[in-house]
Design an enzyme around this catalytic site. Structure first.
Site, PDB file in Angstrom:
ATOM      1  N   PRO A  49      22.792 -14.283  34.317  1.00  0.00           N
ATOM      2  CA  PRO A  49      22.612 -15.332  35.325  1.00  0.00           C
ATOM      3  C   PRO A  49      23.438 -15.018  36.565  1.00  0.00           C
ATOM      4  O   PRO A  49      24.584 -14.584  36.460  1.00  0.00           O
ATOM      5  CB  PRO A  49      23.132 -16.597  34.630  1.00  0.00           C
ATOM      6  CG  PRO A  49      23.138 -16.260  33.176  1.00  0.00           C
ATOM      7  CD  PRO A  49      23.400 -14.798  33.085  1.00  0.00           C
ATOM      8  N   CYS A  50      22.860 -15.188  37.723  1.00  0.00           N
ATOM      9  CA  CYS A  50      23.591 -14.993  38.981  1.00  0.00           C
ATOM     10  C   CYS A  50      23.656 -16.325  39.713  1.00  0.00           C
ATOM     11  O   CYS A  50      23.244 -16.452  40.867  1.00  0.00           O
ATOM     12  CB  CYS A  50      22.927 -13.922  39.839  1.00  0.00           C
ATOM     13  SG  CYS A  50      23.030 -12.275  39.129  1.00  0.00           S
ATOM     14  N   GLN A  51      24.108 -17.344  39.016  1.00  0.00           N
ATOM     15  CA  GLN A  51      24.145 -18.676  39.592  1.00  0.00           C
ATOM     16  C   GLN A  51      25.204 -18.789  40.675  1.00  0.00           C
ATOM     17  O   GLN A  51      26.207 -18.078  40.656  1.00  0.00           O
ATOM     18  CB  GLN A  51      24.426 -19.717  38.503  1.00  0.00           C
ATOM     19  CG  GLN A  51      23.222 -19.958  37.620  1.00  0.00           C
ATOM     20  CD  GLN A  51      23.547 -19.717  36.164  1.00  0.00           C
ATOM     21  OE1 GLN A  51      24.444 -18.953  35.839  1.00  0.00           O
ATOM     22  NE2 GLN A  51      22.803 -20.340  35.286  1.00  0.00           N
TER      23      GLN A  51
END
Length: 401
Positions: free
Chosen positions: A93-95
């Site tokens: 995830p690259c939140q």
């Protein structure tokens, strides 16, 4: 005893086809890579239901937060050595996150689990890596968030994109990369689903994104887009578990024809059926959406029964079932999903379609085996063949350096 250099160690393990999977979820990516001929030796995820699903299907799993996992532990559990694994794969995830001062601000992947993916690759040094993510990562901007003291004089400043940082980090590790947006429908998946795919090579090999294998128009039916009817029609009498619609939603869905949505309801009913969404903007295509047997599915979401993202059966007044969801994502019929119904929908909806994953695996294997290209001294019919190649590339992906 001789001390071998990393280069010598990597050369020693050229024949290896073992894969370490991170952020594995329900293992859609892993199953596809396995079909291509690779051997996923371990999966990892922090979500308990995903860990249980992997274990239920007989796979070696390391559960827990990746931030607390040492790369040495992965190597110990697999019996592999630094430089030995063929690949590390996953969808970190690259939140966005927020911070202040001179650091990069919201949407900075350096503050996300992406850096743990990098950490594993940096230590383990696999021959290849595959990272997949949402397509928005290509254009998602980085921003500098000013401190309170500077907020009056310093507005948010754009600092490139998330992708810029991702590519920079892999460049620091010495990996050659190629990336693009791939649509699963072009690889035999009965679903329109665009995903960002990044492939990296430690040894500067001639990696490439998989060439599309299926097309909207083709003289051979085996190479045309796959449809919903081809994969779920036989389940009409035995669909298995699904989340039922409430009375009103079911009543309105009954009025929607195959392949239609809220716009196909009687005009006088639409305001009541849509409620507060009636006056909102956007196309609202997911409201009361009924699939068509004769077309590929829209992108599978994490729940087919939500009002704004319905994915309902072409003929029956209900959302798609767990079985039907899994078929559209191309999971084997005997694949076991664990947890609540909502957890199972979420696992399937978040997975990489297996046909797309297999195509990625085959592309990398052909690179490793040096079999991807037919070398010729003369290219007859160059203009015609270039047109075909360009059409294939436009249909399946966009390339990067």
């Amino acid at each position: 005893m001789k001390n071998f250099s990393l280069e010598e160690i990597c050369e020693k393990y050229k024949a290896n086809r073992d894969v370490i999977s991170l952020f594995s979820g329900a293992m859609g990516l892993d199953i596809g890579l396995g079909k291509a001929g690779l051997n996923v030796v371990i999966g990892q995820d922090s979500e308990p239901s995903c860990v249980e699903t992997m274990e239920a299907n007989g796979h070696n799993v390391l559960g827990g937060d990746i931030r607390e996992i040492k790369p040495e532990t992965l190597l110990e559990l697999t019996g592999l050595h630094i430089g030995e694994p063929f690949m590390i794969c996953g969808g970190p995830p690259c939140q966005p996150f927020s911070t202040a001062g001179k650091r990069l601000g919201i949407n900075d992947p350096r503050g996300s689990l992406f850096m743990d993916f990098i950490r594993m690759i940096d230590y383990i040094r696999p021959r290849f890596f595959v990272m997949e993510n949402v397509k928005g990562i290509v254009s998602s901007p980085l921003k500098h968030v000013p401190t309170k003291e500077r907020v009056k004089n310093d507005s948010e400043q754009k600092l490139g994109t998330v992708l810029d940082v991702i590519l920079s980090e892999f460049n620091k590790l010495g990996y050659k990369t190629v990336y693009g947006i791939l649509d699963a429908v072009n690889y035999g998946v009965p679903q329109f689903r665009e995903r960002f795919v990044l492939i990296g090579s430690r040894d500067n090999e001639d990696i490439f994104l998989p060439i599309p294998t299926h097309f909207q128009m083709h003289q051979n039916p085996d190479y045309r887009w796959k449809t919903v009817g081809e994969v779920i029609k036989d389940l009409e009498s035995d669909p298995g578990e699904y989340t039922p619609l409430s009375g009103d939603r079911k009543k309105y869905l009954h009025m929607v024809p195959e392949g239609g949505n809220w716009r196909d309801l009687p005009q006088e009913i639409i305001p009541v059926a849509m409620g507060g969404a009636y006056d909102s903007g956007g196309g609202k295509v997911g409201f009361y959406r009924r699939l068509s047997y004769s077309q590929p599915s829209p992108t599978i979401t994490t729940s087919p029964a939500q009002k704004a993202t319905m994915l309902c059966h072409p003929k029956q007044d209900r959302p798609l079932s767990i079985k039907e969801y899994a078929r559209i994502q191309q999971f084997p019929d005997d694949w076991k999903f664990t947890g609540t119904i909502s957890a199972q929908y979420r696992q399937i909806g978040n997975a990489v379609p297996i046909g797309l994953a297999e195509a990625i695996g085959r592309a990398i294997i052909s690179t490793a085996n040096k079999t991807s290209t037919i070398e010729t001294k003369r290219f007859r019919g160059t203009s015609v063949h270039n047109k075909i190649k360009n059409a294939m590339e436009l249909g399946g992906s966009s390339y990067g350096d």
